[in-house]
Design a protein around this motif. Structure first.
Motif, mmCIF file in Angstrom:
data_model
loop_
_atom_site.group_PDB
_atom_site.id
_atom_site.type_symbol
_atom_site.label_atom_id
_atom_site.label_comp_id
_atom_site.label_asym_id
_atom_site.label_seq_id
_atom_site.Cartn_x
_atom_site.Cartn_y
_atom_site.Cartn_z
ATOM 1 N N SER A 431 0.636 1.869 -1.165
ATOM 2 C CA SER A 431 0.694 0.867 -0.093
ATOM 3 C C SER A 431 1.346 -0.420 -0.595
ATOM 4 N N ASP A 432 1.805 -1.241 0.335
ATOM 5 C CA ASP A 432 2.377 -2.535 -0.037
ATOM 6 C C ASP A 432 1.345 -3.424 -0.709
ATOM 7 N N ASP A 433 0.106 -3.357 -0.253
ATOM 8 C CA ASP A 433 -0.952 -4.169 -0.864
ATOM 9 C C ASP A 433 -1.109 -3.834 -2.348
ATOM 10 N N TRP A 436 1.862 -5.281 -4.325
ATOM 11 C CA TRP A 436 1.712 -6.725 -4.560
ATOM 12 C C TRP A 436 0.634 -7.000 -5.600
ATOM 13 N N HIS A 437 -0.416 -6.201 -5.603
ATOM 14 C CA HIS A 437 -1.477 -6.381 -6.611
ATOM 15 C C HIS A 437 -0.915 -6.139 -8.018
#
Length: 569
Positions: A431-433, A436-437
């Motif tokens: 996922s994009d989340d 970014w993490h």
């Protein structure tokens, strides 16, 4: 599979092209006979019926031959392109699957040259042989047979001319075949030299070494030039001599034909047919020279391509373990590795427990990068044992191993495309989340958010639109996105400032992964659970920072030198 296997896979397309071209050649052999009948039975006899009948055949036969030739061209193109496409894919797949040490035997430039230039030479040879080579034996042998049918007394001229020219072409082919491999090897060296200079152009200019590099390149270029001139000179004699022999033969046919016409043994149309058959032989031999040149390059290409296809991975045994459970424990017992006669590593003994922060330090040439290649399965141990969860690393399936270990090399590679495409190479469904993490952990989020396109911002070839430090952080993020059990960083923080590196290592240490850091900075590994100290391929220390300061002379020297440099700054 070898090149011959890919040729056999396309045998039916090749056979159809071959048969279509043979059919066209047979039609071409009939045309001189039709012309002879047109002259003898039509024009000379003032028989318009024969004129129209044979004139119609002169239109119909070439038309049918044209359709047959088109079909041959289509099938030949299909077969040659299919072989080339499949070979390039097979070669690329082979390069991706074999050991790094095996690829080093050839060199990057050589492999690229084989995948591109040699495959193209083979494609050209296949196409020419199917389109033109298939009809040559029919035209050459058929012309002699048809000439014998027209005039048995004239046939020896064709036989003798064919044998002499054939012997000449065989001689030229054998000689050029020997020289062509040397030309290909030197062309490869030119490609390697060009690639080396383009990669190191900044260093060359920084030290004003352009003239030396130009001199070295010119030497390779001139050597190739002389070899090509030698090969071309030999090939160039074939056409003039063939043309001379054919013209002498035609002159002899006209001279003897005139006598036989006067004696009533031949008709005018028969002489015209004989001259046409000799011209067919001339055209066929001219084409044969070009085919032999392409054939020579194709044979050389087959040998060079088979050298790559014949490589078998040595780092994996026949029986492969296809599962690797977490957590992972890595253990080395009397581990060693040699490049030929050169012993790069010897007598290494250590254990990396799950979730350890394990560091490897040593000077240049200590064997750190070689140890990384062993840990990643790029090469196989030549001494001792390297095991993962009590099984030899060589017993694991390659994909299984890669799913659990992530590697960030010294040379940070980004590929042309988007940032997202680069980051999700090891985990396309993330996922994009999560992306970014991982960027935040790798200390890369701050400069990525400055571009409004975010993850969809473009990446130029080799990541030229990012600095060295930015590329290092992005490649670390890419490794984290793959969700490995073990993260191996081979001097992958060298371009970061101390504050960024400290924050990065702290973030990584808090993650549920095993981290192996190869570095030359003592300050980077103060908090490591264990530190392996290497010196000239030997293990000279193993323990924590303070323990090594008390027990390892090499570690003490590295620490003292770096602290002295830091104080001087």
């Amino acid at each position: 599979m070898r090149v011959k296997d890919y040729l056999l896979k396309n045998k039916w397309k090749s056979l159809l092209a071959f048969l279509a071209k043979i059919f066209e050649a047979l039609l071409e052999l009939l045309i001189p006979l039709v012309v002879a009948r047109l002259i003898n039975d039509g024009l000379n006899a003032n028989n318009m019926t024969e004129v129209w009948r044979n004139g119609g055949l002169l239109i119909l036969l070439p038309l049918i031959g044209y359709v047959s030739a088109l079909y041959c061209q289509w099938q030949a193109s299909n077969a040659s392109q299919q072989v080339g496409t499949e070979l390039r894919s097979a070669l690329f797949h082979k390069v991706q699957s074999v050991d790094m040490s095996q690829l080093d035997q050839f060199g990057k430039g050589s492999i690229i040259h084989r995948i591109t230039n040699d495959t193209q030479n083979l494609q050209l040879a296949i196409a020419l042989i199917l389109r033109l080579g298939s009809r040559l034996p029919i035209l050459l042998i058929g012309s002699i047979v048809m000439a014998f049918n027209v005039s048995p007394k004239m046939a020896p001229i064709f036989i003798i001319t064919g044998l002499v020219i054939g012997g000449l072409l065989v001689f030229v082919t054998l000689k050029t075949n020997q020289q062509n491999k040397s030309v290909q090897t030197n062309t490869e060296r030119i490609a390697q030299k060009s690639r080396e200079n383009l990669n190191g152009v900044r260093d060359i200019r920084a030290f004003s070494n352009q003239q030396a590099e130009i001199k070295a390149f010119t030497s390779h270029n001139q050597q190739t030039f002389y070899q090509q001139i030698k090969m071309g000179s030999l090939q160039s004699i074939a056409n003039p001599i063939s043309l001379l022999l054919i013209n002498l033969s035609i002159s002899l046919i006209l001279y003897l034909g005139a006598q036989q016409i006067s004696s009533g043994y031949l008709l005018q149309g028969d002489v015209v047919a004989l001259v046409n058959y000799m011209n067919i032989i001339l055209l066929a031999l001219n084409v044969l020279v070009n085919i032999l040149m392409a054939f020579t390059k194709g044979i050389t290409a087959i040998g060079r391509l088979d050298e790559i296809l014949a490589i078998q991975p040595t780092h994996l045994t026949e029986k492969r373990i296809e599962s690797l459970s977490s957590p992972i424990t890595i253990e080395a017992k009397d581990l060693g590795f040699a490049y030929g006669q050169y012993l790069a590593l010897s007598d290494l003994n250590f254990t990396i427990n799950p979730y350890d922060f394990f560091a490897i330090i040593g000077g240049t040439g200590a064997g750190k990068s070689t140890l990384v290649q062993l840990l990643m399965g790029f090469v196989s141990p030549t001494e001792g044992m390297l095991s993962i969860n009590d099984s030899s690393i060589t017993s694991y399936d390659r994909e299984t191993l890669r799913d659990k270990l992530a590697f960030v090399p010294q040379e940070n590679r980004l590929f042309q495309g988007t940032l997202r495409e680069n980051l999700v190479m090891g985990n396309e469904n993330c996922s994009d989340d999560f992306i970014w993490h991982c960027l935040e952990v790798a200390q890369a989020k701050d400069f990525i958010v400055q571009d409004e396109r975010g993850l969809d911002q473009p990446v130029l070839a080799l990541g030229r639109n990012f600095s060295g430090g930015q590329k290092q952080r992005l490649t670390i993020a890419r490794a984290l996105i793959a969700e490995p059990d073990v993260l191996i960083l081979d001097d992958a923080t060298s371009a970061l400032d101390f504050a960024t590196e400290k924050q990065l290592l702290q973030e990584l240490k808090e993650m549920p992964i095993t981290m192996i850091l190869i570095t030359q900075r003592v300050n980077s590994i103060r908090n490591a659970d264990r530190i392996l100290v290497l010196d000239h391929g030997k293990q000279v220390g193993l323990g924590q920072h303070q323990d090594l300061l008390d027990s390892s002379t090499v570690y003490q020297e590295i620490y003292a030198l770096q602290n002295k440099e830091g104080n001087n700054e």
